[in-house]
Write an enzyme that holds these catalytic residues in place. Sequence first.
Site, PDB file in Angstrom:
ATOM      1  N   SER A   1      51.189  38.355  39.605  1.00 35.29           N
ATOM      2  CA  SER A   1      50.170  38.270  38.551  1.00 35.29           C
ATOM      3  C   SER A   1      50.672  38.551  37.146  1.00 35.29           C
ATOM      4  O   SER A   1      49.945  38.303  36.180  1.00 35.29           O
ATOM      5  CB  SER A   1      49.006  39.211  38.873  1.00 35.29           C
ATOM      6  OG  SER A   1      48.287  38.727  39.993  1.00 35.29           O
TER       7      SER A   1
ATOM      8  N   HIS B   1      35.090  38.470  42.198  1.00 39.27           N
ATOM      9  CA  HIS B   1      34.830  39.208  40.963  1.00 39.27           C
ATOM     10  C   HIS B   1      33.537  38.770  40.271  1.00 39.27           C
ATOM     11  O   HIS B   1      33.158  39.367  39.261  1.00 39.27           O
ATOM     12  CB  HIS B   1      35.993  39.002  39.976  1.00 39.27           C
ATOM     13  CG  HIS B   1      37.270  39.649  40.389  1.00 39.27           C
ATOM     14  ND1 HIS B   1      38.208  39.025  41.178  1.00 39.27           N
ATOM     15  CD2 HIS B   1      37.779  40.891  40.126  1.00 39.27           C
ATOM     16  CE1 HIS B   1      39.252  39.826  41.375  1.00 39.27           C
ATOM     17  NE2 HIS B   1      39.013  40.968  40.749  1.00 39.27           N
TER      18      HIS B   1
ATOM     19  N   CYS C   1      41.946  38.468  38.232  1.00 40.86           N
ATOM     20  CA  CYS C   1      41.223  37.592  39.161  1.00 40.86           C
ATOM     21  C   CYS C   1      42.078  36.365  39.513  1.00 40.86           C
ATOM     22  O   CYS C   1      42.443  35.570  38.637  1.00 40.86           O
ATOM     23  CB  CYS C   1      39.911  37.146  38.531  1.00 40.86           C
ATOM     24  SG  CYS C   1      39.035  35.918  39.516  1.00 40.86           S
TER      25      CYS C   1
END
Length: 602
Positions: free
Chosen positions: A317, A360, A373
């Site tokens: 991420s 989310h 997310c």
Amino acid sequence: MQDFRNRLVIATVILGIAFLVLVSRLWFLQVLKGDEFEAFSRDNRVRIERVPAARGRILDRFGRELVVNRPSFDVYVLPKDVDDIPALSANLSNVLGEDSAKIEKKITQASKKSRFKPVLLAQDINRDQLAYIEARRSTLPGINLEVNNLRQYPLGVLGASFLGYIGRVSEAELQESPDLSNNGLVGKTGIEKTWEKSLRGKDGYVQKVTDALGREVNSSLFQKDLTSRQSIPGNDVVLSIDIDLQKAAEDALGEEFGAIIVVNVNNGEVLALASRPTFNPADFVKGIDPEAWAKLINDKNYPLVSRATQGLYAPGSVFKILASAAALKERAIDPDTLVQCPGYYKVGSHVYKCWKRGGHGWMNMREAIVQSCDVYFYKLADKLGIDRLSAYMKYFGFGSPTGLGIEERAGVAPSREWKLEKFKKPWYKGETIVSGIGQGYISVTPIQIAMMTAAVANGGTLFTPKLVVKEVAFSGDTKFNNVPPKGELPVGKDVLALVRDAMVGVVNGPGGTGHAARMDNVTVAGKTGTAQVISLDAQTSDKAHNDHAWFTSFAPAEAPEIAVTVLVEHGGHGGSAAAPLAKKIIETYFQLKKERKSNDNV
């Protein structure tokens, strides 16, 4: 009587011819070839002894010693001066404590190669051995003592991954650099290798008159022709590294495998470059023995590989920093557009899951970065497409070495063309989708992530990381290592400002995944990353199946000074495993800054 006269004439002619031959030969030797044979005689009586140059030191940014030298008394033999190899070997065996057969083998093998090149028999002998040999030089034909310099590491293994190690010169290196000694040591990796020519210096020599056995004699013969040259010490190499920060980074990693990098975001100087596991460079100083070398290179933990510059990992991420900037610049998505995350993204029959079960909910870009997310970035990558995404990977420095100046790997910035060339297969849509969260074919080194983070922090300048600041010669002359930036990120300062604001939220905002890096007196901005090692379905409790934990950050957020990137192999979640380590380093940096400022004022 006539016969007698004839015989006398013949004898006279023969004697005359013999005399002429002798005179001619004397004329040839003393007049025509006089100078040549005089030089030959001088060369047989005059021995040239090398005066080794001291290797340059390696220092940190404040001039503190990382690598220095200490004297070593070494024993050499010149094979051509040895008539009785077994006898000499037996004599040396007693004092050197080595099997005479091994010594004999060394001398014999060297004699077959070149009888006129000195061979190293023993290195770093003690004072008792030195005294014994000096007292018995007359009974040790061909033996010579030389004072060399051995590398010494005052701080032990600290910084070994970038300092590198030295080793015995190879045949290939001798051919490439004929001025090297055939018994010398040269840099094999790291700074020792890259800056070898600067560190090495230039050997000197001294000429001595010797007897037939190679022993020095006091004689006025050829004294007028004897010459010498002083050795020139190698240059000191001054690094950008801060020993205190380096120690903090290595201590923070502890027994974990991984890397921590600290970079000055405003000039690209590397302040710390830690990698675990590591090795002890002192093991190589006298030439590592074959068993120890085999153990090192066969170690499945790869201690000789710098995780910081040579370790290749999926970025996970932390890649969302790049994906966000690319999508905003290309207007593939609006920062205020809301995207719903139900916990998965379905494309055809394929389902791509978010790390958060249940999803989310509705999120804009800032919230998607703050809470990391996955679904948001699946959709973002789908809209952006692999062609544009791949182009931005290259803009941000992925897929090519950073130019740090030591061993590093390029990683992979995948594209349609890359996959077709490597696998002879087309690119699939699903591969674009997982690329949005830094998975799939993408691979990076921690140093690449650190330089990307520094560029985002400073407003867009992608620096070539600088590890060497300058060289300082023995004379005091200084040569600075000026490294130009790689370029500017083509995304615009307004785009980077949005990304930086989201990174502040990651650490300091509600729902942020990087809360473990939050500090009271310094605003830290960062991004967590959790990079899958194997598929979720195949994971077990075995640590080797755990995800790699990332955290990349900069501080202070309002006026960035440093970027800190942490990778913990199989550490699990970036927020829990990597972010706390970054916090320790940032705290250390500002504490050191405060202490040094106070000391300067005093």
